[in-house]
Motif scaffolding. Structure first.
Motif, PDB file in Angstrom:
ATOM      1  N   GLN A 552       0.818  -1.204   0.000  1.00  0.00           N
ATOM      2  CA  GLN A 552       0.000   0.000   0.000  1.00  0.00           C
ATOM      3  C   GLN A 552       0.856   1.260   0.000  1.00  0.00           C
ATOM      4  OE1 GLN A 552      -2.675  -0.801   3.354  1.00  0.00           O
ATOM      5  NE2 GLN A 552      -4.406  -0.746   1.931  1.00  0.00           N
ATOM      6  N   ALA A 553       1.936   1.258   0.770  1.00  0.00           N
ATOM      7  CA  ALA A 553       2.821   2.424   0.798  1.00  0.00           C
ATOM      8  C   ALA A 553       3.433   2.665  -0.574  1.00  0.00           C
ATOM      9  CB  ALA A 553       3.916   2.220   1.844  1.00  0.00           C
ATOM     10  N   LYS A 554       3.883   1.585  -1.206  1.00  0.00           N
ATOM     11  CA  LYS A 554       4.531   1.724  -2.502  1.00  0.00           C
ATOM     12  C   LYS A 554       3.516   2.091  -3.599  1.00  0.00           C
ATOM     13  CE  LYS A 554       8.371  -1.323  -1.318  1.00  0.00           C
ATOM     14  NZ  LYS A 554       9.404  -0.272  -1.389  1.00  0.00           N
ATOM     15  N   ILE A 555       2.314   1.546  -3.486  1.00  0.00           N
ATOM     16  CA  ILE A 555       1.280   1.886  -4.460  1.00  0.00           C
ATOM     17  C   ILE A 555       0.834   3.338  -4.257  1.00  0.00           C
ATOM     18  CG2 ILE A 555      -1.071   1.363  -5.235  1.00  0.00           C
ATOM     19  CD1 ILE A 555      -0.479  -1.579  -4.479  1.00  0.00           C
ATOM     20  N   ALA A 556       0.910   3.838  -3.025  1.00  0.00           N
ATOM     21  CA  ALA A 556       0.608   5.250  -2.773  1.00  0.00           C
ATOM     22  C   ALA A 556       1.554   6.137  -3.575  1.00  0.00           C
ATOM     23  CB  ALA A 556       0.726   5.555  -1.282  1.00  0.00           C
ATOM     24  N   LEU A 557       2.815   5.734  -3.672  1.00  0.00           N
ATOM     25  CA  LEU A 557       3.783   6.465  -4.490  1.00  0.00           C
ATOM     26  C   LEU A 557       3.382   6.430  -5.958  1.00  0.00           C
ATOM     27  CD1 LEU A 557       6.495   7.815  -5.129  1.00  0.00           C
ATOM     28  CD2 LEU A 557       7.579   5.555  -4.969  1.00  0.00           C
ATOM     29  N   ALA A 558       3.048   5.235  -6.454  1.00  0.00           N
ATOM     30  CA  ALA A 558       2.657   5.103  -7.864  1.00  0.00           C
ATOM     31  C   ALA A 558       1.392   5.900  -8.162  1.00  0.00           C
ATOM     32  CB  ALA A 558       2.434   3.627  -8.195  1.00  0.00           C
ATOM     33  N   ARG A 559       0.432   5.808  -7.274  1.00  0.00           N
ATOM     34  CA  ARG A 559      -0.833   6.523  -7.460  1.00  0.00           C
ATOM     35  C   ARG A 559      -0.600   8.034  -7.480  1.00  0.00           C
ATOM     36  NH1 ARG A 559      -5.601   7.990  -9.356  1.00  0.00           N
ATOM     37  NH2 ARG A 559      -7.095   8.667  -7.781  1.00  0.00           N
ATOM     38  N   SER A 560       0.321   8.531  -6.664  1.00  0.00           N
ATOM     39  CA  SER A 560       0.642   9.961  -6.641  1.00  0.00           C
ATOM     40  C   SER A 560       1.175  10.411  -7.991  1.00  0.00           C
ATOM     41  CB  SER A 560       1.665  10.256  -5.548  1.00  0.00           C
ATOM     42  OG  SER A 560       1.151   9.940  -4.272  1.00  0.00           O
ATOM     43  N   VAL A 561       2.042   9.589  -8.571  1.00  0.00           N
ATOM     44  CA  VAL A 561       2.579   9.914  -9.901  1.00  0.00           C
ATOM     45  C   VAL A 561       1.446   9.955 -10.919  1.00  0.00           C
ATOM     46  CG1 VAL A 561       4.068   9.108 -11.772  1.00  0.00           C
ATOM     47  CG2 VAL A 561       4.860   8.961  -9.397  1.00  0.00           C
ATOM     48  N   ALA A 562       0.562   8.971 -10.865  1.00  0.00           N
ATOM     49  CA  ALA A 562      -0.542   8.910 -11.834  1.00  0.00           C
ATOM     50  C   ALA A 562      -1.482  10.102 -11.697  1.00  0.00           C
ATOM     51  CB  ALA A 562      -1.320   7.602 -11.652  1.00  0.00           C
ATOM     52  N   ILE A 563      -1.733  10.531 -10.466  1.00  0.00           N
ATOM     53  CA  ILE A 563      -2.609  11.689 -10.238  1.00  0.00           C
ATOM     54  C   ILE A 563      -2.028  12.930 -10.908  1.00  0.00           C
ATOM     55  CG2 ILE A 563      -3.384  13.316  -8.469  1.00  0.00           C
ATOM     56  CD1 ILE A 563      -3.855  10.871  -6.644  1.00  0.00           C
ATOM     57  N   VAL A 564      -0.727  13.125 -10.750  1.00  0.00           N
ATOM     58  CA  VAL A 564      -0.087  14.299 -11.347  1.00  0.00           C
ATOM     59  C   VAL A 564      -0.071  14.193 -12.872  1.00  0.00           C
ATOM     60  CG1 VAL A 564       2.084  15.565 -11.552  1.00  0.00           C
ATOM     61  CG2 VAL A 564       1.291  14.802  -9.301  1.00  0.00           C
ATOM     62  N   ILE A 565       0.220  13.016 -13.395  1.00  0.00           N
ATOM     63  CA  ILE A 565       0.212  12.842 -14.853  1.00  0.00           C
ATOM     64  C   ILE A 565      -1.185  13.128 -15.410  1.00  0.00           C
ATOM     65  CG2 ILE A 565       0.379  11.149 -16.715  1.00  0.00           C
ATOM     66  CD1 ILE A 565       2.727   9.884 -15.270  1.00  0.00           C
ATOM     67  N   ALA A 566      -2.205  12.613 -14.740  1.00  0.00           N
ATOM     68  CA  ALA A 566      -3.571  12.844 -15.207  1.00  0.00           C
ATOM     69  C   ALA A 566      -3.927  14.321 -15.168  1.00  0.00           C
ATOM     70  CB  ALA A 566      -4.557  12.041 -14.361  1.00  0.00           C
ATOM     71  N   ALA A 567      -3.494  15.011 -14.123  1.00  0.00           N
ATOM     72  CA  ALA A 567      -3.777  16.451 -14.015  1.00  0.00           C
ATOM     73  C   ALA A 567      -3.075  17.226 -15.128  1.00  0.00           C
ATOM     74  CB  ALA A 567      -3.338  16.975 -12.654  1.00  0.00           C
ATOM     75  N   GLY A 568      -1.816  16.882 -15.375  1.00  0.00           N
ATOM     76  CA  GLY A 568      -1.071  17.556 -16.427  1.00  0.00           C
ATOM     77  C   GLY A 568      -1.645  17.303 -17.801  1.00  0.00           C
ATOM     78  N   LEU A 569      -1.992  16.039 -18.068  1.00  0.00           N
ATOM     79  CA  LEU A 569      -2.598  15.716 -19.356  1.00  0.00           C
ATOM     80  C   LEU A 569      -3.955  16.411 -19.495  1.00  0.00           C
ATOM     81  CD1 LEU A 569      -1.783  11.906 -19.732  1.00  0.00           C
ATOM     82  CD2 LEU A 569      -0.729  13.827 -20.946  1.00  0.00           C
TER      83      LEU A 569
END
Length: 581
Positions: A552-569
């Motif tokens: 869960q901790a590591k997926i929290a990192l991945a999810r954070s990256v995806a949130i930012v990518i989605a916002a930028g796109l």
């Protein structure tokens, strides 16, 4: 949360402490103090120029200020070290917990992470595309459309109240040319043989318009003089062309809040009223202009015209607004149109023009400065040309529109997302080569694929985790023990995510949406690099078998990256990919 803004606030409070203790004189200006990533990441997590900014007004050596400032800064639990570098820069290292907290912040804000208050309470009008309503949009219009739309979305994300505007250039002679061209297609629809003389529009796109006109009016205009049909056909054709343009924009994912008709300025007194406003300021006079540079035509004759004193506001020369025969120049309705925008009460105006309008920038800025008494800034962004390439050669896709490549054909070839992203991979005023081979590659050389693939990889992690019974809701991930993210590579990825709010603010301040595309490419590269490390080092993989808490901790990192990518796109108008096909 903007971590860089938070650390800048810490620096400013530390400066205040030095003033209170007598180590710095009172009354120093701190506006230019920054906290930003150092040029070399090996030097630290952040750097501040505070000592350099304060040294001269304080009458002190920068290093003396920096050393005292460092002592105060390290007392904050977020700062583990503050090292003086060079003539007086301060390089700061932050505690791991600061970076781990970034993931929690992102998961708490989700789509609002990075949204700023830079434009809160302010209004901005972004005018873009504004192609003549004489035909469908082509590749030359596409870059301005994408740039303007992404800029509007960026400013909205940064807190501005944005109006997206398209000015319909329906007040000039080109509408008469359009009407004559449609009339020929109308005659053709009635079975007549026609020829298109020079100065008309021969594109096939007018064939259905001619047929629609026939269906509407029958043979009403057959053998009628031009003064009978020119106006009505001009209005009909303009409406048809604007429907076509709206459809093209929709295919590109562009929507406008307002369409302004230039025609509404004519015969309504608006142009005259605007120019009287300038005349009352003493900015209108009768005079002659210097002859154009270079070889003069034999029949050149300097004639008295009505001129605007644009040199009072930084222009190279005064500009004609009315010709010697009383006809308006193109500049006159443009002044009136911008006066309309000023009177609507916008705090800022932005125009997106093609590179061929470069000579118009100074005069238009001068007019807006005069009309608003310098209170409403006008920023004009020029977009350079786009060249299409395929198999190493310049590529022409369609002749249906005459001698240009249609926007709709480009989208059919590569899709909306590719078109939009690629148009933002260069600064707006730099030429852009659109290589069809490259944008269809599935490689790092294709920035669209590279960024979407990063988002898709995270989506695949989320699906696999769910299948393994791991709760990957944002609430669960936020509650995870993020102290487990202690590997150098994990912290580096969190540092990149932490840059997002600052990047948004910087891009919005400079009106440069291409910065978003550049950042997303870098973030995607960091995610892919981290993924590859996990292939070799199992402890870095996002899903740790039989250890849901660490997962869960590591997926929290991945999810954070995806949130930012989605916002930028989202700002760029590109759809985040859930999987690659």
């Amino acid at each position: 949360m903007n971590l860089f803004a938070d650390i800048r606030t810490l620096v400013l409070s530390s400066v205040d402490a030095m003033v209170a203790s007598g180590d710095l004189p009172a009354g120093l200006t701190t506006d230019n103090i920054t906290a930003e990533p150092p040029r070399d990441a090996a030097h630290g997590d952040m750097a501040t120029n505070a000592a350099m900014v304060l040294a001269k007004p304080a009458g002190m050596k920068p290093r003396d200020i920096a050393e005292k400032l460092a002592v105060i800064l390290v007392q904050d639990p977020r700062v583990t070290s503050a090292d003086v570098a060079g003539p007086g820069f301060l390089n700061l290292r932050l505690a791991d917990g600061v970076w781990q907290q970034v993931a929690s912040t992102v998961l708490d804000a989700v789509t609002d992470y990075g949204r700023g208050d830079l434009g809160t309470g302010k209004t901005v009008n972004v005018e873009y595309v504004s192609a003549n309503p004489t035909g469908p949009l082509h590749v030359g219009h596409t870059r301005g459309a994408v740039f303007g739309d992404a800029l509007a979305s960026l400013l909205d994300f940064a807190g501005w109240d944005v109006t997206r505007e398209y000015v319909i250039n329906d007040g000039g002679g080109q509408i008469g040319v359009l009407a004559r061209s449609v009339y020929l297609r109308y005659l053709e629809a009635h079975g007549q043989e026609v020829a298109f003389p020079d100065g008309t529009y021969p594109g096939d796109y007018l064939i259905p318009v001619g047929q629609k006109l026939k269906d509407k009016v029958g043979d009403q205009y057959i053998d009628q003089p031009e003064d009978v049909w020119l106006g009505p056909i001009g209005d009909f054709a303009t409406d048809e062309m604007m429907d076509l343009i709206r459809d093209d924009l929709a295919q590109l994912g562009v929507r406008m809040d307002r369409f302004f008709s230039e025609k509404s300025l004519y015969n309504t007194g608006k142009i005259e009223a605007c120019l009287k406003k300038l005349d009352d300021m003493g900015l209108i006079y009768r005079g002659t202009l210097e002859p154009p540079k270079g070889k003069l035509p034999d029949d050149y004759e300097a004639r008295e015209q009505t001129l605007f004193k644009s040199t009072d506001f930084g222009d190279d020369q005064d500009r004609a607004i009315q010709k010697h025969d009383g006809a308006w120049t193109y500049f006159a309705p443009d002044i009136a149109y911008h006066n309309d925008k000023v009177e609507r009460g916008y705090d800022q105006l932005i125009n997106v023009f093609g590179a061929d309008h470069g000579g118009y920038v100074k005069r238009m800025k001068a007019a807006v400065h005069a009309l608003s008494d310098g209170k409403v800034p006008l920023d004009i962004k020029l977009t350079q040309l786009v060249k299409l390439f395929k198999n190493g050669e310049e590529f022409k896709m369609s002749k249906r529109a005459g001698n240009f490549v249609l926007l709709s054909d480009l989208i059919k070839e590569v899709g909306k997302d590719v078109t939009r992203f690629v148009m933002l991979t260069r600064k707006n005023d730099a030429p852009l080569d659109f290589d069809f081979n490259k944008v269809m590659e599935q490689s790092r050389e294709n920035p669209v694929f590279y960024v979407q693939y990063a988002h898709a990889r995270v989506a695949s992690v989320m699906r696999k985790a769910t299948e393994a019974g791991i709760d990957v809701s944002d609430a669960a991930l936020k509650a995870a023990d993020l102290s487990k993210l202690d590997h150098t590579a994990e912290l580096a990825l969190l540092r990149k995510v932490a840059e997002w709010p600052r990047l948004v603010e910087t891009a919005a301040r400079s009106n440069e949406p291409h910065r978003i595309a550049f950042y997303l490419y870098e973030l995607a590269g960091d995610l892919h690099g981290f993924w590859n490390l996990g292939n070799a080092e199992t402890g870095l993989r996002f899903i740790q078998e039989d250890d849901p808490a660490t997962s869960q901790a590591k997926i929290a990192l991945a999810r954070s990256v995806a949130i930012v990518i989605a916002a930028g796109l989202g700002i760029l108008g590109v759809t985040p990919a859930e999987e690659m096909r």
